[in-house]
Design a protein around this motif. Structure first.
Motif, PDB file in Angstrom:
ATOM      1  N   ALA A   1       0.829  -1.207   0.000  1.00 48.63           N
ATOM      2  CA  ALA A   1       0.000   0.000   0.000  1.00 48.63           C
ATOM      3  C   ALA A   1       0.867   1.261   0.000  1.00 48.63           C
ATOM      4  CB  ALA A   1      -0.931  -0.007   1.212  1.00 48.63           C
ATOM      5  N   GLU A   2       1.947   1.247   0.785  1.00 49.87           N
ATOM      6  CA  GLU A   2       2.840   2.398   0.844  1.00 49.87           C
ATOM      7  C   GLU A   2       3.566   2.590  -0.483  1.00 49.87           C
ATOM      8  OE1 GLU A   2       4.748   5.722   2.312  1.00 49.87           O
ATOM      9  OE2 GLU A   2       3.035   4.585   3.094  1.00 49.87           O
ATOM     10  N   ALA A   3       3.974   1.501  -1.116  1.00 53.99           N
ATOM     11  CA  ALA A   3       4.651   1.594  -2.407  1.00 53.99           C
ATOM     12  C   ALA A   3       3.727   2.197  -3.465  1.00 53.99           C
ATOM     13  CB  ALA A   3       5.138   0.214  -2.848  1.00 53.99           C
ATOM     14  N   GLU A   4       2.472   1.750  -3.464  1.00 51.18           N
ATOM     15  CA  GLU A   4       1.515   2.292  -4.431  1.00 51.18           C
ATOM     16  C   GLU A   4       1.280   3.777  -4.184  1.00 51.18           C
ATOM     17  OE1 GLU A   4      -3.096   1.554  -5.970  1.00 51.18           O
ATOM     18  OE2 GLU A   4      -2.180   0.228  -4.488  1.00 51.18           O
ATOM     19  N   ARG A   5       1.168   4.168  -2.913  1.00 51.72           N
ATOM     20  CA  ARG A   5       0.974   5.586  -2.583  1.00 51.72           C
ATOM     21  C   ARG A   5       2.177   6.418  -3.019  1.00 51.72           C
ATOM     22  NH1 ARG A   5       2.227   9.446   0.994  1.00 51.72           N
ATOM     23  NH2 ARG A   5       3.816   8.111   1.940  1.00 51.72           N
ATOM     24  N   THR A   6       3.384   5.886  -2.814  1.00 48.98           N
ATOM     25  CA  THR A   6       4.593   6.611  -3.192  1.00 48.98           C
ATOM     26  C   THR A   6       4.673   6.805  -4.702  1.00 48.98           C
ATOM     27  OG1 THR A   6       5.766   5.712  -1.269  1.00 48.98           O
ATOM     28  CG2 THR A   6       7.112   6.618  -3.057  1.00 48.98           C
ATOM     29  N   ILE A   7       4.363   5.751  -5.458  1.00 48.60           N
ATOM     30  CA  ILE A   7       4.407   5.845  -6.919  1.00 48.60           C
ATOM     31  C   ILE A   7       3.409   6.877  -7.420  1.00 48.60           C
ATOM     32  CG2 ILE A   7       3.934   4.588  -9.054  1.00 48.60           C
ATOM     33  CD1 ILE A   7       5.033   2.077  -7.661  1.00 48.60           C
ATOM     34  N   GLN A   8       2.189   6.819  -6.895  1.00 50.50           N
ATOM     35  CA  GLN A   8       1.180   7.786  -7.315  1.00 50.50           C
ATOM     36  C   GLN A   8       1.596   9.206  -6.945  1.00 50.50           C
ATOM     37  OE1 GLN A   8      -2.483   6.452  -5.537  1.00 50.50           O
ATOM     38  NE2 GLN A   8      -2.721   4.732  -6.934  1.00 50.50           N
TER      39      GLN A   8
END
Length: 233
Positions: free
Chosen positions: A96-103
């Motif tokens: 979830a954190e990785a997806e938030r960072t990419i976005q």
């Protein structure tokens, strides 16, 4: 100056604000904080002669404080991603954190592209005002849409007769003492992270912005392109 003032204010009000949210529940305070951040961003566009710059500075302090506080209700939803008892708890949180960072990086690249375009079409002051106002509008629209998708949360704590500030600071002291006793390395990391994120990081960004424009004579597009390169790298 604005960053230093905001950090002092955050040290004083972050713990009571989080405790109040635990007592309150719901999403009303989250909505108010999002509105405060967007309003602060738009208000930072006040640029003019005389003391009008002071208005923008006050809006910046207001925005910096609200922008940190708005993270608190968001973090309370982490248990919806996975329960701590779940064997894949850390993996799910990491995803979830990785997806938030990419976005987040994609959004920043889009804003850099818009900043470069504005710098090419408008004057330096006009481009700064437009990008500042656009950032606030973007924040309000995007976060407003996202928060609507979150279900309201019930209150997670009940009052025991003590005031919000007294309870918040007492709990903070107890948590830090427990961290020092049981997880000293984690406490060291916390101190290091505080210095890097709120001290060196903010200071380097401030110095870099001033140095690039005043000493190296970077134009607006050149500065934006350099930051875009850093984001991509």
């Amino acid at each position: 100056l604005s960053v230093n003032v905001a950090q002092v204010l955050l040290c004083l009000i972050a713990a009571p604000a989080g405790t109040y949210m635990d007592f309150q529940g719901g999403k009303s305070l989250w909505w108010r904080l999002i509105f405060a951040v967007g309003l602060g961003m738009i208000g930072m566009g006040f640029i003019g002669r005389g003391y009008l710059w002071l208005v923008g500075l006050l809006f910046e302090v207001f925005m910096l404080v609200a922008n940190e506080l708005v993270q608190i209700p968001r973090q309370s939803y982490l248990t919806d991603v996975a329960e701590p008892s779940d064997a894949a708890y850390h993996a799910k949180l990491g995803a979830a954190e990785a997806e938030r960072t990419i976005q987040g990086y994609v959004a920043q690249l889009i804003m850099v592209a818009l900043a470069v375009l504005a710098s090419l079409l408008l004057s330096r002051v006009g481009a700064s005002i437009l990008i500042t106002v656009l950032s606030g509008t973007w924040f309000l629209a995007a976060h407003g849409y996202v928060v609507r998708l979150f279900p309201p949360r019930p209150a997670s704590r009940t009052r025991d007769g003590r005031g919000t500030c007294a309870l918040a600071y007492a709990q903070l002291g107890a948590d830090l003492w427990e961290l020092r006793s049981k997880h000293p390395e984690a406490l060291k990391f916390l101190v290091f992270l505080f210095v890097v994120q709120n001290g060196l990081g903010a200071t380097m960004l401030t110095i870099a912005t001033t140095y690039l424009t005043d000493q190296l004579r970077f134009t607006g597009p050149m500065t934006s392109l350099m930051y875009a390169t850093v984001l991509v790298a």
